[in-house]
Design an enzyme around this catalytic site. Structure first.
Site, PDB file in Angstrom:
ATOM      1  N   HIS A  99      -2.678  -2.414  -9.257  1.00  0.00           N
ATOM      2  CA  HIS A  99      -3.665  -1.781  -8.367  1.00  0.00           C
ATOM      3  C   HIS A  99      -4.818  -2.747  -8.184  1.00  0.00           C
ATOM      4  CE1 HIS A  99      -6.423   1.229  -6.762  1.00  0.00           C
ATOM      5  NE2 HIS A  99      -5.346   1.948  -6.532  1.00  0.00           N
TER       6      HIS A  99
ATOM      7  N   ASP B 139       2.495   5.339  -6.658  1.00  0.00           N
ATOM      8  CA  ASP B 139       3.759   5.254  -5.915  1.00  0.00           C
ATOM      9  C   ASP B 139       4.987   5.195  -6.817  1.00  0.00           C
ATOM     10  OD1 ASP B 139       1.826   3.411  -3.743  1.00  0.00           O
ATOM     11  OD2 ASP B 139       2.954   5.182  -3.117  1.00  0.00           O
TER      12      ASP B 139
ATOM     13  N   HIS C 238       0.867  -1.201   0.000  1.00  0.00           N
ATOM     14  CA  HIS C 238       0.000   0.000   0.000  1.00  0.00           C
ATOM     15  C   HIS C 238       0.895   1.240   0.000  1.00  0.00           C
ATOM     16  CE1 HIS C 238      -3.366   2.576   0.610  1.00  0.00           C
ATOM     17  NE2 HIS C 238      -3.664   2.319   1.849  1.00  0.00           N
TER      18      HIS C 238
HETATM   19  C1  SDX Z   1      -1.549   2.151  -3.366  1.00  0.00           C
HETATM   20  O1  SDX Z   1      -6.402   1.069  -3.192  1.00  0.00           O
HETATM   21  C2  SDX Z   1      -5.825   2.158  -3.490  1.00  0.00           C
HETATM   22  O2  SDX Z   1      -6.439   3.052  -4.054  1.00  0.00           O
HETATM   23  C3  SDX Z   1      -4.329   2.225  -3.143  1.00  0.00           C
HETATM   24  C4  SDX Z   1      -3.651   3.503  -3.583  1.00  0.00           C
HETATM   25  C5  SDX Z   1      -4.229   4.707  -2.874  1.00  0.00           C
HETATM   26  O3  SDX Z   1      -4.182   5.814  -3.430  1.00  0.00           O
HETATM   27  O4  SDX Z   1      -4.643   4.530  -1.692  1.00  0.00           O
HETATM   28  O5  SDX Z   1      -3.762   3.674  -4.983  1.00  0.00           O
HETATM   29  C6  SDX Z   1      -2.167   3.486  -3.194  1.00  0.00           C
HETATM   30  O6  SDX Z   1      -1.517   1.393  -2.442  1.00  0.00           O
HETATM   31  C7  SDX Z   1      -1.008   1.771  -4.710  1.00  0.00           C
HETATM   32  C8  SDX Z   1      -0.408   0.338  -4.725  1.00  0.00           C
HETATM   33  C9  SDX Z   1       1.016   0.421  -4.164  1.00  0.00           C
HETATM   34  N1  SDX Z   1       1.595  -0.948  -4.065  1.00  0.00           N
HETATM   35  C10 SDX Z   1       2.526  -1.384  -4.894  1.00  0.00           C
HETATM   36  O7  SDX Z   1       2.983  -0.724  -5.830  1.00  0.00           O
HETATM   37  C11 SDX Z   1       3.033  -2.778  -4.581  1.00  0.00           C
HETATM   38  C12 SDX Z   1       3.142  -3.608  -5.861  1.00  0.00           C
HETATM   39  N2  SDX Z   1       1.805  -3.868  -6.385  1.00  0.00           N
HETATM   40  C13 SDX Z   1       1.220  -5.078  -6.067  1.00  0.00           C
HETATM   41  O8  SDX Z   1       1.610  -5.829  -5.003  1.00  0.00           O
HETATM   42  C14 SDX Z   1      -0.199  -5.271  -6.555  1.00  0.00           C
HETATM   43  O9  SDX Z   1      -0.314  -4.761  -7.810  1.00  0.00           O
HETATM   44  C15 SDX Z   1      -1.311  -4.710  -5.699  1.00  0.00           C
HETATM   45  C16 SDX Z   1      -1.153  -5.135  -4.279  1.00  0.00           C
HETATM   46  C17 SDX Z   1      -1.304  -3.218  -5.755  1.00  0.00           C
HETATM   47  C18 SDX Z   1      -2.589  -5.241  -6.260  1.00  0.00           C
HETATM   48  O10 SDX Z   1      -2.565  -6.623  -6.051  1.00  0.00           O
HETATM   49  P1  SDX Z   1      -3.560  -7.569  -6.814  1.00  0.00           P
HETATM   50  O11 SDX Z   1      -4.881  -6.912  -6.998  1.00  0.00           O
HETATM   51  O12 SDX Z   1      -3.486  -8.885  -6.116  1.00  0.00           O
HETATM   52  O13 SDX Z   1      -2.904  -7.689  -8.259  1.00  0.00           O
HETATM   53  P2  SDX Z   1      -3.622  -8.354  -9.474  1.00  0.00           P
HETATM   54  O14 SDX Z   1      -4.654  -9.351  -9.020  1.00  0.00           O
HETATM   55  O15 SDX Z   1      -4.052  -7.253 -10.371  1.00  0.00           O
HETATM   56  O16 SDX Z   1      -2.424  -9.162 -10.152  1.00  0.00           O
HETATM   57  C19 SDX Z   1      -2.667  -9.747 -11.438  1.00  0.00           C
HETATM   58  C20 SDX Z   1      -1.392 -10.386 -11.825  1.00  0.00           C
HETATM   59  C21 SDX Z   1      -0.879 -11.356 -10.774  1.00  0.00           C
HETATM   60  O17 SDX Z   1      -0.161 -12.370 -11.473  1.00  0.00           O
HETATM   61  P3  SDX Z   1      -0.859 -13.831 -11.649  1.00  0.00           P
HETATM   62  O18 SDX Z   1      -1.236 -14.289 -10.238  1.00  0.00           O
HETATM   63  O19 SDX Z   1      -2.063 -13.581 -12.520  1.00  0.00           O
HETATM   64  O20 SDX Z   1       0.217 -14.668 -12.294  1.00  0.00           O
HETATM   65  O21 SDX Z   1      -0.360  -9.393 -11.955  1.00  0.00           O
HETATM   66  C22 SDX Z   1       0.684  -9.688 -11.053  1.00  0.00           C
HETATM   67  C23 SDX Z   1       0.113 -10.578  -9.979  1.00  0.00           C
HETATM   68  O22 SDX Z   1       1.155 -11.388  -9.447  1.00  0.00           O
HETATM   69  N3  SDX Z   1       1.105  -8.418 -10.458  1.00  0.00           N
HETATM   70  C24 SDX Z   1       2.357  -8.011 -10.410  1.00  0.00           C
HETATM   71  C25 SDX Z   1       2.311  -6.766  -9.779  1.00  0.00           C
HETATM   72  N4  SDX Z   1       1.049  -6.468  -9.470  1.00  0.00           N
HETATM   73  C26 SDX Z   1       0.295  -7.505  -9.881  1.00  0.00           C
HETATM   74  N5  SDX Z   1       3.498  -8.571 -10.834  1.00  0.00           N
HETATM   75  C27 SDX Z   1       4.638  -7.871 -10.606  1.00  0.00           C
HETATM   76  N6  SDX Z   1       4.666  -6.658 -10.015  1.00  0.00           N
HETATM   77  C28 SDX Z   1       3.528  -6.090  -9.586  1.00  0.00           C
HETATM   78  N7  SDX Z   1       3.587  -4.886  -9.001  1.00  0.00           N
END
Ligand code: SDX
Length: 341
Positions: free
Chosen positions: A223, A277, A184
Site C-alpha cells: 500500500h 484487494d 489500484h
Molecule cells: C488499493 O490508496 C489507497 O488507499 C488504495 C486502496 C483504496 O482503498 O483506495 O487501499 C485500494 O489500491 C490497494 C492496492 C491494490 N494494488 C495492489 O494490490 C497491487 C500490488 N501492490 C503494489 O503494486 C504496491 O504495493 C502498491 C502500488 C500498492 C504500492 O506501491 P509502492 O508504494 O511503490 O510500494 P512500496 O514503495 O511500499 O514498495 C516497497 C518495496 C518495493 O521493493 P524495493 O523497490 O524496495 O526492492 O516492496 C515491493 C516494492 O517492489 N513491493 C512489492 C509489492 N508491493 C511493494 N513486491 C511484491 N508485491 C507487491 N505487491
C-alpha cells in the site's frame, strides 16, 4: 464499527452529510436511493448495443457519462442539485453493472427491486433471485469497507477534475478511469487470476518466491500509505474463510493464506502486508459475482467516497496544479528539420 453495525446506505449518508442520520433521515435517504436506481431507457438500450468484449470498467465509464446526459439536474450547481446528482450516480452504478452483465449474457434485464436494500438489490439484479440475508449482509459489509479511503488515486483523480469546476459526473468518470488500473482497484480481479494460476496449495510458496525473485508485484499486497496489515483485509479474510467453509470449497482461502504467510515472511519487514484487494475477490467469488465485475463493484462502493471528497473539497475550491522539477539539459539549440539525423 461501521462494518459491524452500519449499512451502506447509512455509511453513505455519513460520508455525504458528515453525521450519522436519524431514523427518519435514513429512511428518507434510503427511499431516495431506491427511487433513483433506474436508468434512462436510452442508456439501457445503449448497454444492449455495446460489444461484450470491453472490460466492464470501460462500460461503466461510458454508461455513467451517458446517463449524465439525461440527468434532470445536470445543469444544477447548487448543493441540493449536486447532492441529487450524487445520489443518482451512486444508485445507478449498480444498475449499470447488473444490466450490462445481463445483456452481455443474453439474459432478460431484471429491473431493480425497490423493496431491497442497496447490497441485496445488486445481488438480486445480478442473479435474478433474492440473495440469502446473510450473503446480502456480507456484501453490504464489503461495500462499507470499500466506500471511502482518503486520497487514494481514484479519489484524487475525481478531486483534480472537480477542482477545475467541471461537473460531478465528469469527476466520477475520472475516478472510474483511475480505479481500473491493476495497481489500484484492478488488483482484486487479478488476485483470483493469480490463485487460479497457482492452482494448488503446494505450489503457492514457489510461485511467490519466483515473483519476488523477478520483482513481479504480487497482487493484493502492499500500500502507498499502509505499511501494516490493512484492517479491511482482516475483516474480508474472516468472511472469505466463512464462505469457503459454507460452500465447502477451501482451495482459494488455503492458497491465499499460504501466500500471505510467505509474503509477510519475505516482505513484512518492508511493510508489505495484505491490502483490501487480497481477500475481497474470494468473498465476491462465493457471492457469485463474475470476476471481471470485481473492480466495477469496487467502483460501486467507492462512488460515494469519491463524491464526498469532491463535495467537501469544492466548498473551498482551489484548482490543483502541481509543480515539477525540470531535470533536462539547460540549453538545447533548435536544429532545422532538414539537418536532423
Ligand atoms: C488499493 O490508496 C489507497 O488507499 C488504495 C486502496 C483504496 O482503498 O483506495 O487501499 C485500494 O489500491 C490497494 C492496492 C491494490 N494494488 C495492489 O494490490 C497491487 C500490488 N501492490 C503494489 O503494486 C504496491 O504495493 C502498491 C502500488 C500498492 C504500492 O506501491 P509502492 O508504494 O511503490 O510500494 P512500496 O514503495 O511500499 O514498495 C516497497 C518495496 C518495493 O521493493 P524495493 O523497490 O524496495 O526492492 O516492496 C515491493 C516494492 O517492489 N513491493 C512489492 C509489492 N508491493 C511493494 N513486491 C511484491 N508485491 C507487491 N505487491
Amino acid at each position: 464499527m461501521l462494518a459491524k453495525y452500519s449499512t451502506y446506505e447509512e455509511t453513505s449518508y455519513l460520508l455525504l452529510y458528515g453525521e450519522l442520520p436519524t431514523k427518519e433521515a435514513l429512511e428518507e435517504f434510503s427511499t431516495k436511493m431506491r427511487r433513483l436506481r433506474d436508468l434512462p431507457k436510452k442508456v439501457e438500450d445503449c448497454l444492449r448495443e455495446l460489444p461484450p468484449h470491453p472490460h466492464p470498467m470501460d462500460i461503466l465509464k461510458v454508461a455513467v457519462s451517458h446517463a449524465a446526459l439525461y440527468d434532470p439536474d445536470r445543469l444544477r450547481c447548487c448543493r441540493e442539485g449536486v447532492m441529487r446528482k450524487v445520489i443518482r450516480i451512486v444508485s445507478q452504478i449498480p444498475t449499470i453493472i447488473a444490466y450490462y452483465h445481463q445483456t452481455r449474457s443474453g439474459q432478460e434485464i431484471i429491473p431493480p427491486d425497490p423493496e431491497l436494500g442497496h447490497a441485496a438489490n445488486f445481488l438480486y439484479m445480478l442473479h435474478g433471485k433474492k440473495p440469502e440475508e446473510e450473503e446480502a449482509r456480507i456484501f453490504d459489509i464489503a461495500l462499507i469497507l470499500h466506500a471511502e479511503h482518503g486520497l487514494n488515486a481514484s479519489t484524487f483523480a475525481a478531486m483534480v477534475t472537480a477542482s477545475t469546476l467541471s461537473d460531478i459526473n465528469s469527476a466520477i468518470v475520472s475516478a472510474i478511469s483511475a480505479l481500473k488500473g491493476s495497481l489500484h482497484g484492478g488488483a482484486n480481479e487479478r488476485v483470483l487470476k493469480m490463485l487460479d494460476e497457482i492452482g494448488s496449495l503446494d505450489k503457492a510458496e514457489k510461485y511467490v518466491l519466483n515473483a519476488l525473485r523477478v520483482k513481479r508485484r504480487v497482487m493484493g499486497f502492499g500500500h502507498r500509505v499502509y505499511k501494516t496489515y490493512d484492517p479491511r483485509a482482516r475483516i474480508l479474510k474472516e468472511y472469505a474463510e466463512y464462505l469457503s467453509n459454507k460452500y465447502n470449497d477451501r482451495k482459494y482461502i488455503e492458497i491465499g493464506k499460504k501466500i500471505e504467510e510467505v509474503m509477510i515472511r519475505e516482505l513484512g519487514k518492508k511493510g508489505i502486508f495484505p491490502n483490501v484487494d487480497f481477500y475481497s475477490g474470494i468473498v465476491y467469488h462465493f457471492l457469485g459475482i463474475p470476476r471481471d465485475l470485481f473492480t466495477p463493484v469496487f467502483a460501486m462502493a467507492r462512488s460515494v467516497g469519491w463524491a464526498a471528497h469532491v463535495c467537501e473539497y469544492t466548498t473551498n475550491n482551489r484548482i490543483f496544479r502541481p509543480r515539477a522539477y525540470y531535470i533536462g539539459p539547460e540549453y538545447v539549440e533548435y536544429v532545422p528539420i532538414e539537418k536532423r539525423r
